[in-house]
Write a protein that holds these residues in place. Structure first.
Motif, PDB file in Angstrom:
ATOM      1  N   GLU A  30       0.823  -1.211   0.000  1.00 24.09           N
ATOM      2  CA  GLU A  30       0.000   0.000   0.000  1.00 24.09           C
ATOM      3  C   GLU A  30       0.856   1.260   0.000  1.00 24.09           C
ATOM      4  O   GLU A  30       0.532   2.240  -0.678  1.00 24.09           O
ATOM      5  CB  GLU A  30      -0.959  -0.002   1.196  1.00 24.09           C
ATOM      6  N   SER A  31       1.955   1.236   0.718  1.00 17.68           N
ATOM      7  CA  SER A  31       2.862   2.377   0.751  1.00 17.68           C
ATOM      8  C   SER A  31       3.453   2.656  -0.626  1.00 17.68           C
ATOM      9  O   SER A  31       3.471   3.801  -1.096  1.00 17.68           O
ATOM     10  CB  SER A  31       3.970   2.121   1.766  1.00 17.68           C
ATOM     11  N   VAL A  32       3.936   1.620  -1.288  1.00 17.27           N
ATOM     12  CA  VAL A  32       4.520   1.781  -2.625  1.00 17.27           C
ATOM     13  C   VAL A  32       3.444   2.181  -3.630  1.00 17.27           C
ATOM     14  O   VAL A  32       3.670   3.049  -4.472  1.00 17.27           O
ATOM     15  CB  VAL A  32       5.246   0.490  -3.065  1.00 17.27           C
ATOM     16  N   LEU A  33       2.271   1.596  -3.528  1.00 16.98           N
ATOM     17  CA  LEU A  33       1.182   1.945  -4.448  1.00 16.98           C
ATOM     18  C   LEU A  33       0.796   3.417  -4.313  1.00 16.98           C
ATOM     19  O   LEU A  33       0.616   4.114  -5.315  1.00 16.98           O
ATOM     20  CB  LEU A  33      -0.023   1.046  -4.196  1.00 16.98           C
ATOM     21  N   ASN A  34       0.719   3.906  -3.091  1.00 15.23           N
ATOM     22  CA  ASN A  34       0.426   5.330  -2.880  1.00 15.23           C
ATOM     23  C   ASN A  34       1.513   6.205  -3.498  1.00 15.23           C
ATOM     24  O   ASN A  34       1.221   7.226  -4.130  1.00 15.23           O
ATOM     25  CB  ASN A  34       0.279   5.640  -1.390  1.00 15.23           C
ATOM     26  N   SER A  35       2.767   5.814  -3.319  1.00 16.96           N
ATOM     27  CA  SER A  35       3.877   6.574  -3.900  1.00 16.96           C
ATOM     28  C   SER A  35       3.816   6.570  -5.426  1.00 16.96           C
ATOM     29  O   SER A  35       4.088   7.587  -6.072  1.00 16.96           O
ATOM     30  CB  SER A  35       5.216   6.003  -3.445  1.00 16.96           C
ATOM     31  N   LEU A  36       3.456   5.425  -6.004  1.00 17.07           N
ATOM     32  CA  LEU A  36       3.340   5.347  -7.469  1.00 17.07           C
ATOM     33  C   LEU A  36       2.214   6.237  -7.989  1.00 17.07           C
ATOM     34  O   LEU A  36       2.363   6.882  -9.029  1.00 17.07           O
ATOM     35  CB  LEU A  36       3.127   3.902  -7.904  1.00 17.07           C
ATOM     36  N   GLU A  37       1.108   6.280  -7.277  1.00 23.05           N
ATOM     37  CA  GLU A  37      -0.007   7.144  -7.697  1.00 23.05           C
ATOM     38  C   GLU A  37       0.396   8.617  -7.652  1.00 23.05           C
ATOM     39  O   GLU A  37       0.086   9.378  -8.565  1.00 23.05           O
ATOM     40  CB  GLU A  37      -1.237   6.906  -6.806  1.00 23.05           C
ATOM     41  N   ILE A  38       1.107   9.006  -6.606  1.00 24.46           N
ATOM     42  CA  ILE A  38       1.593  10.387  -6.497  1.00 24.46           C
ATOM     43  C   ILE A  38       2.592  10.681  -7.607  1.00 24.46           C
ATOM     44  O   ILE A  38       2.548  11.732  -8.251  1.00 24.46           O
ATOM     45  CB  ILE A  38       2.212  10.634  -5.104  1.00 24.46           C
ATOM     46  N   ARG A  39       3.507   9.740  -7.858  1.00 19.97           N
ATOM     47  CA  ARG A  39       4.503   9.912  -8.917  1.00 19.97           C
ATOM     48  C   ARG A  39       3.816  10.104 -10.268  1.00 19.97           C
ATOM     49  O   ARG A  39       4.212  10.942 -11.071  1.00 19.97           O
ATOM     50  CB  ARG A  39       5.431   8.690  -8.955  1.00 19.97           C
ATOM     51  N   LYS A  40       2.767   9.352 -10.525  1.00 23.12           N
ATOM     52  CA  LYS A  40       2.020   9.466 -11.785  1.00 23.12           C
ATOM     53  C   LYS A  40       1.459  10.873 -11.945  1.00 23.12           C
ATOM     54  O   LYS A  40       1.595  11.490 -13.002  1.00 23.12           O
ATOM     55  CB  LYS A  40       0.896   8.431 -11.803  1.00 23.12           C
ATOM     56  N   GLN A  41       0.847  11.392 -10.902  1.00 22.05           N
ATOM     57  CA  GLN A  41       0.290  12.745 -10.954  1.00 22.05           C
ATOM     58  C   GLN A  41       1.371  13.789 -11.198  1.00 22.05           C
ATOM     59  O   GLN A  41       1.187  14.715 -11.981  1.00 22.05           O
ATOM     60  CB  GLN A  41      -0.454  13.054  -9.661  1.00 22.05           C
ATOM     61  N   LEU A  42       2.511  13.631 -10.527  1.00 21.20           N
ATOM     62  CA  LEU A  42       3.610  14.582 -10.702  1.00 21.20           C
ATOM     63  C   LEU A  42       4.179  14.554 -12.114  1.00 21.20           C
ATOM     64  O   LEU A  42       4.529  15.604 -12.663  1.00 21.20           O
ATOM     65  CB  LEU A  42       4.724  14.292  -9.698  1.00 21.20           C
ATOM     66  N   MET A  43       4.293  13.373 -12.673  1.00 20.86           N
ATOM     67  CA  MET A  43       4.838  13.251 -14.034  1.00 20.86           C
ATOM     68  C   MET A  43       3.978  14.010 -15.040  1.00 20.86           C
ATOM     69  O   MET A  43       4.490  14.637 -15.955  1.00 20.86           O
ATOM     70  CB  MET A  43       4.935  11.788 -14.453  1.00 20.86           C
ATOM     71  N   VAL A  44       2.660  13.950 -14.860  1.00 24.46           N
ATOM     72  CA  VAL A  44       1.760  14.643 -15.778  1.00 24.46           C
ATOM     73  C   VAL A  44       1.780  16.147 -15.513  1.00 24.46           C
ATOM     74  O   VAL A  44       1.931  16.954 -16.428  1.00 24.46           O
ATOM     75  CB  VAL A  44       0.321  14.091 -15.684  1.00 24.46           C
ATOM     76  N   LYS A  45       1.665  16.544 -14.254  1.00 19.24           N
ATOM     77  CA  LYS A  45       1.564  17.967 -13.904  1.00 19.24           C
ATOM     78  C   LYS A  45       2.866  18.727 -14.099  1.00 19.24           C
ATOM     79  O   LYS A  45       2.878  19.813 -14.667  1.00 19.24           O
ATOM     80  CB  LYS A  45       1.097  18.128 -12.463  1.00 19.24           C
ATOM     81  N   GLU A  46       3.952  18.183 -13.607  1.00 18.64           N
ATOM     82  CA  GLU A  46       5.215  18.914 -13.625  1.00 18.64           C
ATOM     83  C   GLU A  46       5.978  18.789 -14.934  1.00 18.64           C
ATOM     84  O   GLU A  46       6.666  19.706 -15.349  1.00 18.64           O
ATOM     85  CB  GLU A  46       6.106  18.453 -12.476  1.00 18.64           C
ATOM     86  N   TYR A  47       5.888  17.627 -15.571  1.00 21.46           N
ATOM     87  CA  TYR A  47       6.701  17.383 -16.760  1.00 21.46           C
ATOM     88  C   TYR A  47       5.878  17.270 -18.043  1.00 21.46           C
ATOM     89  O   TYR A  47       6.442  17.036 -19.106  1.00 21.46           O
ATOM     90  CB  TYR A  47       7.523  16.101 -16.587  1.00 21.46           C
ATOM     91  N   ASN A  48       4.551  17.406 -17.934  1.00 18.83           N
ATOM     92  CA  ASN A  48       3.665  17.222 -19.089  1.00 18.83           C
ATOM     93  C   ASN A  48       3.934  15.890 -19.787  1.00 18.83           C
ATOM     94  O   ASN A  48       3.885  15.790 -21.009  1.00 18.83           O
ATOM     95  CB  ASN A  48       3.810  18.370 -20.091  1.00 18.83           C
ATOM     96  N   LEU A  49       4.226  14.890 -19.009  1.00 21.46           N
ATOM     97  CA  LEU A  49       4.528  13.564 -19.532  1.00 21.46           C
ATOM     98  C   LEU A  49       3.217  12.780 -19.634  1.00 21.46           C
ATOM     99  O   LEU A  49       2.817  12.082 -18.717  1.00 21.46           O
ATOM    100  CB  LEU A  49       5.528  12.846 -18.626  1.00 21.46           C
ATOM    101  N   TYR A  50       2.553  12.932 -20.767  1.00 21.75           N
ATOM    102  CA  TYR A  50       1.230  12.347 -20.930  1.00 21.75           C
ATOM    103  C   TYR A  50       1.270  10.828 -21.060  1.00 21.75           C
ATOM    104  O   TYR A  50       0.262  10.163 -20.864  1.00 21.75           O
ATOM    105  CB  TYR A  50       0.515  12.988 -22.112  1.00 21.75           C
ATOM    106  N   GLU A  51       2.448  10.263 -21.329  1.00 23.64           N
ATOM    107  CA  GLU A  51       2.567   8.803 -21.339  1.00 23.64           C
ATOM    108  C   GLU A  51       2.233   8.225 -19.969  1.00 23.64           C
ATOM    109  O   GLU A  51       1.804   7.079 -19.862  1.00 23.64           O
ATOM    110  CB  GLU A  51       3.979   8.366 -21.745  1.00 23.64           C
ATOM    111  N   ALA A  52       2.402   9.031 -18.930  1.00 18.03           N
ATOM    112  CA  ALA A  52       2.095   8.574 -17.573  1.00 18.03           C
ATOM    113  C   ALA A  52       0.621   8.233 -17.420  1.00 18.03           C
ATOM    114  O   ALA A  52       0.257   7.368 -16.629  1.00 18.03           O
ATOM    115  CB  ALA A  52       2.498   9.633 -16.552  1.00 18.03           C
ATOM    116  N   GLU A  53      -0.237   8.893 -18.173  1.00 15.71           N
ATOM    117  CA  GLU A  53      -1.671   8.613 -18.099  1.00 15.71           C
ATOM    118  C   GLU A  53      -2.006   7.220 -18.617  1.00 15.71           C
ATOM    119  O   GLU A  53      -3.070   6.692 -18.332  1.00 15.71           O
ATOM    120  CB  GLU A  53      -2.463   9.668 -18.857  1.00 15.71           C
ATOM    121  N   GLN A  54      -1.114   6.617 -19.373  1.00 12.23           N
ATOM    122  CA  GLN A  54      -1.344   5.275 -19.904  1.00 12.23           C
ATOM    123  C   GLN A  54      -1.026   4.182 -18.889  1.00 12.23           C
ATOM    124  O   GLN A  54      -1.316   3.028 -19.117  1.00 12.23           O
ATOM    125  CB  GLN A  54      -0.488   5.042 -21.148  1.00 12.23           C
TER     126      GLN A  54
END
Length: 80
Positions: A30-54
């Protein structure tokens, strides 16, 4: 566990492929899953990395008592 490295590996997956992470405890998963979800959001917001949405994540409890995270690269979200 370095979730940034895991996330970059997930982005490199071929479409419709998956990666599985195993954990000995539910809390660790659960800890790692939460971190991955946060990382996904950051990749899209901060880096405009839309591949993260996939990338999607699923929890799974294996019959052998291990706790899994199934990481998949989906085809349903086209990259602009």
């Amino acid at each position: 566990m370095d979730t940034e490295i895991i996330f970059w590996k997930a982005i490199d997956l071929e479409p419709a492929c998956e990666m599985i992470l195993t954990f000995a405890t539910r809390n660790a998963r659960e800890s790692v899953l939460n971190s991955l979800e946060i990382r996904k959001q950051l990749m899209v917001k901060e880096y405009n990395l839309y591949e993260a949405e996939q990338i999607s994540f699923e929890r799974e409890d294996a019959e052998n008592g291990q706790f899994l995270i199934r990481i998949m690269k989906n085809l349903k979200h086209p990259v602009p």
